[in-house]
Write a protein that holds these residues in place. Structure first.
Motif, PDB file in Angstrom:
ATOM      1  N   GLN A 177       0.860  -1.190   0.000  1.00 14.27           N
ATOM      2  CA  GLN A 177       0.000   0.000   0.000  1.00 14.27           C
ATOM      3  C   GLN A 177       0.893   1.236   0.000  1.00 14.27           C
ATOM      4  OE1 GLN A 177      -2.677  -0.646   3.461  1.00 14.27           O
ATOM      5  NE2 GLN A 177      -4.322  -0.434   1.990  1.00 14.27           N
ATOM      6  N   PRO A 186      -9.266   2.418  -5.285  1.00  9.02           N
ATOM      7  CA  PRO A 186      -9.970   1.605  -4.274  1.00  9.02           C
ATOM      8  C   PRO A 186      -9.316   0.261  -4.007  1.00  9.02           C
ATOM      9  CG  PRO A 186     -11.272   1.870  -6.307  1.00  9.02           C
ATOM     10  CD  PRO A 186     -10.152   2.826  -6.389  1.00  9.02           C
ATOM     11  N   GLU A 187      -8.729  -0.366  -5.042  1.00 12.93           N
ATOM     12  CA  GLU A 187      -8.123  -1.692  -4.836  1.00 12.93           C
ATOM     13  C   GLU A 187      -6.907  -1.634  -3.924  1.00 12.93           C
ATOM     14  OE1 GLU A 187      -6.863  -0.473  -9.140  1.00 12.93           O
ATOM     15  OE2 GLU A 187      -8.513  -0.118  -7.738  1.00 12.93           O
ATOM     16  N   ILE A 189      -6.810   0.462  -1.286  1.00 15.11           N
ATOM     17  CA  ILE A 189      -7.440   0.608   0.035  1.00 15.11           C
ATOM     18  C   ILE A 189      -7.978  -0.737   0.534  1.00 15.11           C
ATOM     19  CG2 ILE A 189      -9.390   1.677   1.275  1.00 15.11           C
ATOM     20  CD1 ILE A 189      -9.038   4.079  -0.720  1.00 15.11           C
ATOM     21  N   ILE A 190      -8.583  -1.509  -0.370  1.00 22.39           N
ATOM     22  CA  ILE A 190      -9.150  -2.822   0.008  1.00 22.39           C
ATOM     23  C   ILE A 190      -8.068  -3.749   0.550  1.00 22.39           C
ATOM     24  CG2 ILE A 190     -10.237  -4.918  -0.937  1.00 22.39           C
ATOM     25  CD1 ILE A 190     -11.751  -3.025  -2.900  1.00 22.39           C
ATOM     26  N   TYR A 194      -3.384  -6.063  -5.938  1.00 23.25           N
ATOM     27  CA  TYR A 194      -3.828  -5.437  -7.185  1.00 23.25           C
ATOM     28  C   TYR A 194      -2.796  -5.729  -8.259  1.00 23.25           C
ATOM     29  CZ  TYR A 194      -0.594  -1.814  -5.437  1.00 23.25           C
ATOM     30  OH  TYR A 194       0.499  -1.148  -4.942  1.00 23.25           O
ATOM     31  N   HIS A 227     -11.537   7.022   2.756  1.00 25.49           N
ATOM     32  CA  HIS A 227     -11.531   5.679   2.182  1.00 25.49           C
ATOM     33  C   HIS A 227     -12.940   5.208   1.835  1.00 25.49           C
ATOM     34  CE1 HIS A 227      -7.337   4.411   3.913  1.00 25.49           C
ATOM     35  NE2 HIS A 227      -7.265   5.320   2.982  1.00 25.49           N
ATOM     36  N   LYS A 228     -13.906   5.525   2.680  1.00 24.41           N
ATOM     37  CA  LYS A 228     -15.303   5.147   2.417  1.00 24.41           C
ATOM     38  C   LYS A 228     -15.811   5.805   1.143  1.00 24.41           C
ATOM     39  CE  LYS A 228     -16.722   4.279   7.212  1.00 24.41           C
ATOM     40  NZ  LYS A 228     -17.468   4.833   8.383  1.00 24.41           N
ATOM     41  N   LEU A 231     -14.153   4.172  -1.916  1.00 25.48           N
ATOM     42  CA  LEU A 231     -14.693   2.821  -2.156  1.00 25.48           C
ATOM     43  C   LEU A 231     -16.109   2.874  -2.710  1.00 25.48           C
ATOM     44  CD1 LEU A 231     -13.342   0.949   1.007  1.00 25.48           C
ATOM     45  CD2 LEU A 231     -12.557   0.713  -1.353  1.00 25.48           C
ATOM     46  N   LYS A 232     -16.842   3.943  -2.392  1.00 22.84           N
ATOM     47  CA  LYS A 232     -18.182   4.129  -2.948  1.00 22.84           C
ATOM     48  C   LYS A 232     -18.080   4.591  -4.400  1.00 22.84           C
ATOM     49  CE  LYS A 232     -22.645   6.122  -1.631  1.00 22.84           C
ATOM     50  NZ  LYS A 232     -23.327   7.155  -0.819  1.00 22.84           N
ATOM     51  N   GLY A 233     -17.105   5.464  -4.667  1.00 24.17           N
ATOM     52  CA  GLY A 233     -16.815   5.874  -6.043  1.00 24.17           C
ATOM     53  C   GLY A 233     -17.716   6.946  -6.632  1.00 24.17           C
ATOM     54  N   LEU A 255     -14.604   2.213 -10.452  1.00 25.75           N
ATOM     55  CA  LEU A 255     -14.295   1.318  -9.325  1.00 25.75           C
ATOM     56  C   LEU A 255     -13.654   0.012  -9.788  1.00 25.75           C
ATOM     57  CD1 LEU A 255     -17.384   1.753  -6.962  1.00 25.75           C
ATOM     58  CD2 LEU A 255     -15.047   2.513  -6.544  1.00 25.75           C
TER      59      LEU A 255
END
Length: 305
Positions: A177, A186-187, A189-190, A194, A227-228, A231-233, A255
């Protein structure tokens, strides 16, 4: 000294601090500093990145520094900052790079508030060309952002800072990361791994949004909320833009990594079709209105460190 050495040994002497005149400090970080210098023999202005050897005592730090040197030697393109030479003194490792005297893109956006589409096209196309070459050399940059795009005094654009870049193989899954919070894909953060160059395309989309709107698409007061949002985009444009500009940005900020535009698709996008150097006018505007807008947008475009 240099001329005498060449006459005596029929070769250039090893580089020392005496080869350069150090003019002024132009940047500072945890690792050391960047100084504007002049090569005494040619009179050429250069940027000298001075890294303290104390910083390089552990393997991770050594690897980070040497990887950046290796990558800058590997990547040679007019839109990527050029490494001219590397030498060392008793206390420092010194990287001599070409000097881009126009400052960075973050500074330009802070001053202007945002860019006109015609100006943004000319700058963005050069960034995309530089990134295309970086990717062709099997390298992901992983920190594409406004402050890592330098401008020279002739409207040229240079991608810099390969400190977290990485050479990858086809299909390789990457676990680390890294990057700047507001530009993170987002990938990353998940944190389940990746692959490919998709993370750079996401960051490129955030960067174009910031160029055109003077702010980043995802903003929050803390990292967890940021981050939220990423991830929602979901995002909207705070200013009026052409349909082509909006579709290009949305094509990069997808996303699903494989749903994002590729760099060749970005370069052939209809928004970039009418790019014309003569239309570009990113010269410094010193009027009060620009200064006022720049101050108001100072924090909006930063995007975290």
């Amino acid at each position: 000294y240099i001329k005498q050495y060449i006459k005596k040994n029929n070769e250039l002497p090893p580089t020392t601090l005496n080869f350069y005149k150090f003019v002024k400090l132009i940047g500072k970080g945890a690792f050391g500093k960047v100084t504007l210098g002049v090569h005494k023999l040619t009179g050429k202005q250069v940027a000298i990145k001075t890294i303290e050897k104390n910083y390089m005592q552990d393997d991770f730090s050594k690897r980070k520094v040497f990887q950046e040197v290796y990558l800058l030697k590997k990547i040679k393109h007019s839109n990527v900052i050029r490494l001219l030479e590397v030498f060392e003194s008793s206390k420092h490792l010194l990287m001599v790079m070409e000097y881009a005297g126009g400052g960075d893109l973050l500074r330009l956006i802070k001053r202007k508030g945002k860019l006109q589409e015609s100006d943004a096209k000319f700058i963005f196309k050069q960034i995309a060309y530089g990134l295309a070459h970086i990717h062709c050399r099997s390298v992901i940059h992983r920190d594409i952002k406004l402050d890592n795009i330098l401008l020279d005094c002739e409207k040229g654009v240079k991608i810099c800072d390969f400190g977290v870049s990485k050479i990858i193989k086809k299909g390789q899954v990457i676990q680390e990361q890294c990057g700047t919070p507001a530009y993170l894909a987002p990938e990353i953060i998940i944190d389940k791994g990746y692959e490919g160059f998709f993370v750079d395309v996401w960051s490129l989309g955030v960067l174009l949004f910031a160029m055109l709107c003077g702010t980043v698409p995802f903003k929050a007061s803390n990292l967890e909320d940021l981050h939220k949002l990423i991830l929602k985009g979901d995002f909207s444009f705070p200013c009026e833009l052409s349909d082509d500009a909006q579709t290009l940005v949305r094509g990069m900020i997808q996303l699903e990594p494989k749903a994002r535009l590729t760099v060749p698709q970005i370069l052939s996008h209809s928004w970039l079709k009418e790019t014309n150097e003569d239309e570009s006018d990113e010269e410094e505007d010193e009027n009060n209105e620009d200064d006022k807008d720049g101050k108001e947008n100072n924090n909006a475009v930063q995007g975290g460190q």
